[in-house]
Design an enzyme around this catalytic site. Structure first.
Site, mmCIF file in Angstrom:
data_model
loop_
_atom_site.group_PDB
_atom_site.id
_atom_site.type_symbol
_atom_site.label_atom_id
_atom_site.label_comp_id
_atom_site.label_asym_id
_atom_site.label_seq_id
_atom_site.Cartn_x
_atom_site.Cartn_y
_atom_site.Cartn_z
ATOM 1 N N LYS A 45 54.465 29.651 34.525
ATOM 2 C CA LYS A 45 54.683 29.497 35.899
ATOM 3 C C LYS A 45 56.253 28.894 36.185
ATOM 4 C CE LYS A 45 50.423 28.235 37.219
ATOM 5 N NZ LYS A 45 49.674 28.280 38.517
ATOM 6 N N GLN A 62 49.296 32.809 31.443
ATOM 7 C CA GLN A 62 48.828 31.515 31.625
ATOM 8 C C GLN A 62 47.452 31.779 30.682
ATOM 9 O OE1 GLN A 62 47.789 31.083 35.530
ATOM 10 N NE2 GLN A 62 47.132 28.929 35.494
ATOM 11 N N THR A 118 47.213 25.444 44.844
ATOM 12 C CA THR A 118 46.729 26.439 45.586
ATOM 13 C C THR A 118 45.508 26.176 46.628
ATOM 14 O OG1 THR A 118 46.987 27.741 43.811
ATOM 15 C CG2 THR A 118 45.802 28.901 45.610
ATOM 16 N N GLU A 138 50.807 27.310 48.269
ATOM 17 C CA GLU A 138 50.722 25.962 48.163
ATOM 18 C C GLU A 138 51.626 25.058 49.241
ATOM 19 O OE1 GLU A 138 51.214 24.083 44.459
ATOM 20 O OE2 GLU A 138 50.563 25.802 43.208
ATOM 21 N N HIS A 195 39.947 26.526 45.458
ATOM 22 C CA HIS A 195 40.599 27.364 44.455
ATOM 23 C C HIS A 195 40.314 26.710 42.894
ATOM 24 C CE1 HIS A 195 44.126 29.198 42.202
ATOM 25 N NE2 HIS A 195 44.386 27.878 41.671
HETATM 26 CA CA CA Z 1 50.014 25.975 41.357
#
Ligand code: CA
Length: 433
Positions: free
Chosen positions: A259, A246, A366, A207, A140
């Site tokens: 987030k 982000q 992730t 996750e 990731h």
């Molecule tokens: Ca994350």
């Protein structure tokens, strides 16, 4: 490093008198995860999942079947006190529950203390003091890095530091709670100024969560050889992410409002004891990668510190559900993409003397595989929002639409042992307010 032992609670031949528990995909008797549940019109209380039922642990304690320390810990509507018990006591509790739920002699006493899980509301298992999210899924990190820096996807610190940031504990919710599309600032590449409004690049992140037990005092690091003693168990974690916010906000201090609006977890703590057969060697680092610094290195951790867990992501749109279509599996992979073990993450977190507390939650970051069928977020699957995913009914997605339902699944697997799941980690996206 001392990991929980494989013992009779993992015996594949052990069965339960609870109807439907044997062969249950998530909760056979070999799992026995803890959670907080509320029966219909009932107060929240501690329970253990068995098949399609939940055993009321407060009632088991009232029946005089538990030692006083465990009974006192389980009387609270959160599991922090249970997680603060010495590991030997939590292990004894697991052994007792495994015996009670397998031996016929306990059926008459305990059957009335079972609740149908489908009739109960699952709550957060613990009061989460702090939530920290890491970034240890190397594929990731590489995929995301390539979107910004095609020639140099990983920054030089990645192979020395388990990268993380402090997340937001107050907005962690159990599976089933709807996710409100966040509003925030985004700036189009061809514009000089940002605008404010609902996110148009809402994404998920697959996750694992790590539950902390028996924290450390402020100023006292956790040695890598002791780190496993501070891990109570694991769950699934969906770190919902607004990619448009982000990209605009993350320089120079990292993720914030992109987030912090919501994180979804599976509400059961799959214990480190239950996971004993599902530990495996950490994959060797590729040739040319540096060794971790000595405080993060332990041979036993490398030999047994990784997790044998399969991971899947499913999407269903509102229209798919209306038409009775099965969810589409977006990806399948496993936890082998973790560049750092859970124990290295814990040791790193406490290495400056930062105190961790029982009930703290850590996210792995992730977990993506090297190939697209195992990518753990839409920004990877759609190549940064450029190539859409086509759903079976012809709908297309670059990012999540209102009404989309996202479900994460985890299954622990190892030869010779009964596989089990982590339970549901699901949520529907609802319109911005
Ligand atoms: Ca994350």
């Amino acid at each position: 490093m001392t990991f929980p032992m494989i013992d009779e609670t993992h015996d594949p031949k052990r069965s339960s008198w609870v109807e439907g528990a044997d062969g249950h995909a998530d909760f056979p008797i070999q799992n026995l995860p803890y959670g907080i549940f509320a029966p219909v019109d009932g107060r929240p209380r501690a329970g253990v999942a068995i098949g399609d039922h939940i055993l009321d642990l407060d009632a088991v304690a009232e029946a005089g079947l538990l030692v006083p320390s465990a009974a006192a810990a389980l009387a609270e509507p959160r599991l922090n006190a249970l997680l603060a018990l010495p590991s030997v006591e939590r292990r004894a509790l697991r052994h007792a529950l495994s015996r009670y739920l397998s031996e016929e002699g306990y059926r008459a006493r305990l059957q009335p203390l079972l609740h149908r899980a489908g009739d109960c509301e699952l709550r957060l298992p613990a009061s989460i003091g702090d939530y920290t999210d890491f970034y240890v899924g190397i594929h990731h990190a590489t995929n995301i890095g390539k979107l910004f820096r095609p020639d140099n996807p990983l920054l030089p610190n990645y192979k020395y530091v388990p990268i993380g940031y402090h997340g937001r504990a107050s907005s962690v919710r159990p599976s089933g709670a709807a996710v409100t599309r966040p509003s925030g600032q985004r700036k189009a590449p061809d514009s000089d100024t940002p605008i404010f409004g609902p996110s148009i690049r809402l994404d998920y992140e697959l996750e694992l969560g790590i539950w902390i037990c028996g924290g450390n005092a402020l100023g006292e690091p956790i040695a890598i050889v002791d780190a496993a003693d501070h891990i109570a168990g694991f769950c699934l974690l969906n770190d919902w992410s607004a990619r448009d916010f982000q990209a605009w906000e993350y320089v120079p201090l990292g993720p914030f409002l992109a987030k912090s609006f919501h994180s979804t977890i599976s509400p059961w703590i799959v214990t480190a004891e239950a996971m004993a057969p599902f530990r495996q060697a950490q994959p060797p680092r590729p040739d040319g990668d540096p060794l971790p610094l000595p405080h993060l290195w332990d041979e036993a951790d490398q030999a047994r510190g990784a997790l044998a867990v399969e991971l899947e992501v499913f999407l269903s749109s509102a229209r798919m559900r209306q038409q009775g279509e099965a969810p589409l599996r977006l990806s399948i992979g496993d936890a082998s993409s973790m560049y750092w073990t859970p124990q290295q993450i814990v040791t790193h977190h406490a290495s400056n003397g930062c105190n961790l507390n029982s009930g703290d939650l850590l996210g792995t970051g992730t977990l993506s595989m090297p190939t697209p069928d195992g990518f753990g977020s839409l920004v990877e699957l759609t190549q940064g929002g450029k190539v859409s995913i086509v759903l079976p009914n012809g709908e297309e997605r670059l990012f999540l639409e209102d009404g989309d339902e996202l479900t994460l699944k985890a299954t622990a697997r190892a030869d010779g042992y009964v596989p089990f799941g982590f339970g549901e980690c699901r949520a529907i996206v609802v319109p911005a307010r």
